[in-house]
Design an enzyme around this catalytic site. Structure first.
Site, PDB file in Angstrom:
ATOM      1  N   SER A 278       7.108  -8.366  -1.105  1.00  0.00           N
ATOM      2  CA  SER A 278       8.379  -8.114  -0.394  1.00  0.00           C
ATOM      3  C   SER A 278       8.701  -9.155   0.246  1.00  0.00           C
ATOM      4  O   SER A 278       9.887  -9.427   0.647  1.00  0.00           O
ATOM      5  CB  SER A 278       8.599  -6.894   0.294  1.00  0.00           C
ATOM      6  OG  SER A 278       7.402  -6.826   1.350  1.00  0.00           O
TER       7      SER A 278
ATOM      8  N   TYR B 113       9.805  -3.379   1.822  1.00  0.00           N
ATOM      9  CA  TYR B 113       9.899  -2.218   0.590  1.00  0.00           C
ATOM     10  C   TYR B 113       9.061  -1.025   0.957  1.00  0.00           C
ATOM     11  O   TYR B 113       9.527   0.273   0.287  1.00  0.00           O
ATOM     12  CB  TYR B 113       8.985  -2.892  -0.505  1.00  0.00           C
ATOM     13  CG  TYR B 113       9.310  -4.067  -1.272  1.00  0.00           C
ATOM     14  CD1 TYR B 113      10.592  -4.606  -0.930  1.00  0.00           C
ATOM     15  CD2 TYR B 113       8.832  -4.314  -2.556  1.00  0.00           C
ATOM     16  CE1 TYR B 113      11.324  -5.561  -2.013  1.00  0.00           C
ATOM     17  CE2 TYR B 113       9.419  -5.148  -3.442  1.00  0.00           C
ATOM     18  CZ  TYR B 113      10.506  -6.087  -2.984  1.00  0.00           C
ATOM     19  OH  TYR B 113      10.769  -6.760  -3.870  1.00  0.00           O
ATOM     20  N   GLY B 114       8.542  -1.070   2.092  1.00  0.00           N
ATOM     21  CA  GLY B 114       7.369   0.082   2.283  1.00  0.00           C
ATOM     22  C   GLY B 114       8.227   1.483   2.834  1.00  0.00           C
ATOM     23  O   GLY B 114       7.676   2.663   2.800  1.00  0.00           O
TER      24      GLY B 114
ATOM     25  N   GLU C 272       6.811 -10.216   9.904  1.00  0.00           N
ATOM     26  CA  GLU C 272       7.883 -11.031   9.222  1.00  0.00           C
ATOM     27  C   GLU C 272       8.602 -11.811  10.488  1.00  0.00           C
ATOM     28  O   GLU C 272       9.345 -13.032  10.309  1.00  0.00           O
ATOM     29  CB  GLU C 272       9.147 -10.313   8.483  1.00  0.00           C
ATOM     30  CG  GLU C 272       8.385  -9.591   7.124  1.00  0.00           C
ATOM     31  CD  GLU C 272       8.623 -10.829   6.081  1.00  0.00           C
ATOM     32  OE1 GLU C 272       9.308 -11.618   5.940  1.00  0.00           O
ATOM     33  OE2 GLU C 272       7.759 -10.850   5.442  1.00  0.00           O
TER      34      GLU C 272
ATOM     35  N   CYS D 185      -1.789  -3.303   3.755  1.00  0.00           N
ATOM     36  CA  CYS D 185      -0.716  -4.011   3.642  1.00  0.00           C
ATOM     37  C   CYS D 185      -0.936  -5.505   3.710  1.00  0.00           C
ATOM     38  O   CYS D 185      -1.601  -5.850   4.663  1.00  0.00           O
ATOM     39  CB  CYS D 185       0.376  -3.482   4.663  1.00  0.00           C
ATOM     40  SG  CYS D 185       1.750  -4.449   4.664  1.00  0.00           S
ATOM     41  N   THR D 186      -0.266  -6.490   2.739  1.00  0.00           N
ATOM     42  CA  THR D 186      -0.635  -7.916   2.800  1.00  0.00           C
ATOM     43  C   THR D 186      -0.092  -8.570   4.194  1.00  0.00           C
ATOM     44  O   THR D 186      -0.295  -9.523   4.425  1.00  0.00           O
ATOM     45  CB  THR D 186      -0.340  -8.676   1.543  1.00  0.00           C
ATOM     46  OG1 THR D 186       1.024  -8.111   1.260  1.00  0.00           O
ATOM     47  CG2 THR D 186      -1.200  -7.867   0.616  1.00  0.00           C
TER      48      THR D 186
ATOM     49  N   CYS E 146       1.273  -7.092  -2.920  1.00  0.00           N
ATOM     50  CA  CYS E 146       1.823  -6.134  -2.021  1.00  0.00           C
ATOM     51  C   CYS E 146       1.270  -4.901  -2.412  1.00  0.00           C
ATOM     52  O   CYS E 146       1.128  -4.234  -3.553  1.00  0.00           O
ATOM     53  CB  CYS E 146       3.197  -6.141  -2.399  1.00  0.00           C
ATOM     54  SG  CYS E 146       4.296  -4.829  -1.579  1.00  0.00           S
ATOM     55  N   ASN E 147       0.676  -3.969  -1.373  1.00  0.00           N
ATOM     56  CA  ASN E 147       0.080  -2.791  -1.432  1.00  0.00           C
ATOM     57  C   ASN E 147       1.091  -1.667  -2.049  1.00  0.00           C
ATOM     58  O   ASN E 147       0.847  -0.835  -2.828  1.00  0.00           O
ATOM     59  CB  ASN E 147      -0.485  -2.222  -0.259  1.00  0.00           C
ATOM     60  CG  ASN E 147      -1.859  -3.053   0.153  1.00  0.00           C
ATOM     61  OD1 ASN E 147      -2.801  -2.816  -0.230  1.00  0.00           O
ATOM     62  ND2 ASN E 147      -1.703  -4.194   0.648  1.00  0.00           N
ATOM     63  N   THR E 148       2.394  -1.856  -1.443  1.00  0.00           N
ATOM     64  CA  THR E 148       3.359  -0.976  -1.711  1.00  0.00           C
ATOM     65  C   THR E 148       3.813  -0.796  -3.412  1.00  0.00           C
ATOM     66  O   THR E 148       3.646   0.250  -3.846  1.00  0.00           O
ATOM     67  CB  THR E 148       4.450  -1.250  -0.932  1.00  0.00           C
ATOM     68  OG1 THR E 148       4.095  -1.386   0.417  1.00  0.00           O
ATOM     69  CG2 THR E 148       5.395   0.133  -0.852  1.00  0.00           C
TER      70      THR E 148
HETATM   71  N1  DGL Z   1       3.405  -6.640   2.340  1.00  0.00           N
HETATM   72  C1  DGL Z   1       3.514  -5.453   1.590  1.00  0.00           C
HETATM   73  C2  DGL Z   1       2.335  -4.355   1.367  1.00  0.00           C
HETATM   74  O1  DGL Z   1       1.359  -4.716   1.188  1.00  0.00           O
HETATM   75  C3  DGL Z   1       4.813  -4.670   1.893  1.00  0.00           C
HETATM   76  C4  DGL Z   1       5.469  -4.661   3.041  1.00  0.00           C
HETATM   77  C5  DGL Z   1       6.881  -4.081   2.945  1.00  0.00           C
HETATM   78  O2  DGL Z   1       7.707  -4.636   2.779  1.00  0.00           O
HETATM   79  O3  DGL Z   1       7.025  -2.850   3.591  1.00  0.00           O
HETATM   80  O4  DGL Z   1       2.642  -3.182   1.293  1.00  0.00           O
END
Ligand code: DGL
Length: 305
Positions: free
Chosen positions: A32, A63-64, A173, A217-218, A94-96
């Site tokens: 994201s 995105y989360g 961010e 979360c990355t 991205c984990n989400t």
């Molecule tokens: N870096 C993303 C993850 O690993 C998403 C963070 C986000 O956009 O909320 O979930």
């Protein structure tokens, strides 16, 4: 369905793909925002001769906090953009998206697609012994239950305690990773991983309910030292803090080797960075995620899905 090594793509489809793009084609990675660069960093260490195209959808971060339908729609837009650039595989950094949209991406694309949750859960299960695994992630990741399922696939005895930590995405961010504000935010989010104070107000160590904390979360590896420090401060002792970047990179390497998809070139691979927005602080923040200077960056407009 796993999201780690060996995405289920038939050998015949891989053969067609390689005929079309060649083994020197780049690997496509997306997130994201800039967090997925922590995965790119590990991939470049592990696979130095592979070209990588990274796409950070930072115009739409986070995105989360979005609904699963929106996350799927955004993820499809990113994956299609990378696919149109002739990548040989997609790594969802991205984990989400890995939690919510991986099956859909696999169904829609003629490419191997792999995510970060299985590698992260594997590393966490190992680090935790049989104690519960604590996961810090986005709302989307935690409420999907993806870590609970992934950890259960490695150990039926290991429980998962999830804690949504959405503010850390915004702070990362923003590049705001040090000082009192991130410290207090981290402390608040870690609270649920510890038992009550033995005697209120005395600041005595609190018992830990978890055997490790996963950075689910990355974006969160930027807070790694702060989290390690706060865990020690609250519990009076260290607990392993694990992230999925290295484990993901080694899964990608194993997969490329198994399927004969490694680049045969000797020279160092190139990194192409694409973003959907370029805030003023971009370069400084991106280089912290990447652990080194950022070269050129291109702005892309994703096609409406
Ligand atoms: N870096 C993303 C993850 O690993 C998403 C963070 C986000 O956009 O909320 O979930």
């Amino acid at each position: 369905m796993t999201d780690g090594a060996g995405p289920k793509v038939a050998d015949s489809a891989i053969a067609r793909l390689i005929e079309r793009v060649g083994t020197d084609a780049p690997l496509g990675v997306f997130d994201s925002g800039l967090g997925g660069l922590t995965v790119v960093r590990a991939m470049r260490e592990r696979l130095p001769n592979e070209d990588i195209i990274y796409l950070g959808d930072n115009a739409r971060v986070p995105y989360g906090t979005r609904s699963p339908e929106t996350i799927v729609r955004y993820a499809l837009g990113c994956a299609r953009e990378l696919s149109s650039r002739g990548v040989k595989a997609i790594i969802v950094a991205c984990n989400t998206v890995s939690a919510v949209a991986l099956d859909r991406l696999r169904a829609e694309l003629d490419l191997p697609v792999t995510g970060v949750i299985i590698p992260g859960a594997r590393a966490a299960t190992r680090a935790s012994g049989e104690a519960p695994v604590g996961v810090l992630g986005t709302l989307g990741t935690i409420s999907s239950g993806a870590y609970t399922r992934a950890v259960a696939s490695f150990s039926s005895r290991t429980e998962v305690l999830g804690q949504a930590a959405p503010l850390l995405v915004a702070l990362a961010e923003e590049g705001w990773t040090e000082g009192e504000v991130p410290r207090l935010v981290v402390r608040k989010y870690l609270d649920s991983f510890f038992g009550p104070e033995v005697v209120e107000g005395f600041g005595l160590p609190r018992a830990s309910k978890v055997g490790c904390v996963v950075l689910g979360c990355t974006h969160f590896p930027l807070f790694r030292e702060l989290i390690e420090r706060e865990v020690r401060e609250i519990g009076g002792r260290g607990i392993p803090v694990v992230d999925s970047a290295r484990e993901t990179a080694s899964d990608v390497e194993a997969f490329l080797n198994e399927r004969g998809m490694r680049s045969r070139r000797d020279e160092a691979g190139r990194l192409e960075l694409l973003v959907t927005d370029k805030p003023r602080s971009f370069e400084a923040v991106a280089s912290r995620f990447l652990g080194g200077a950022v070269g050129g960056v291109d702005l892309v407009d994703l096609k409406p899905e």
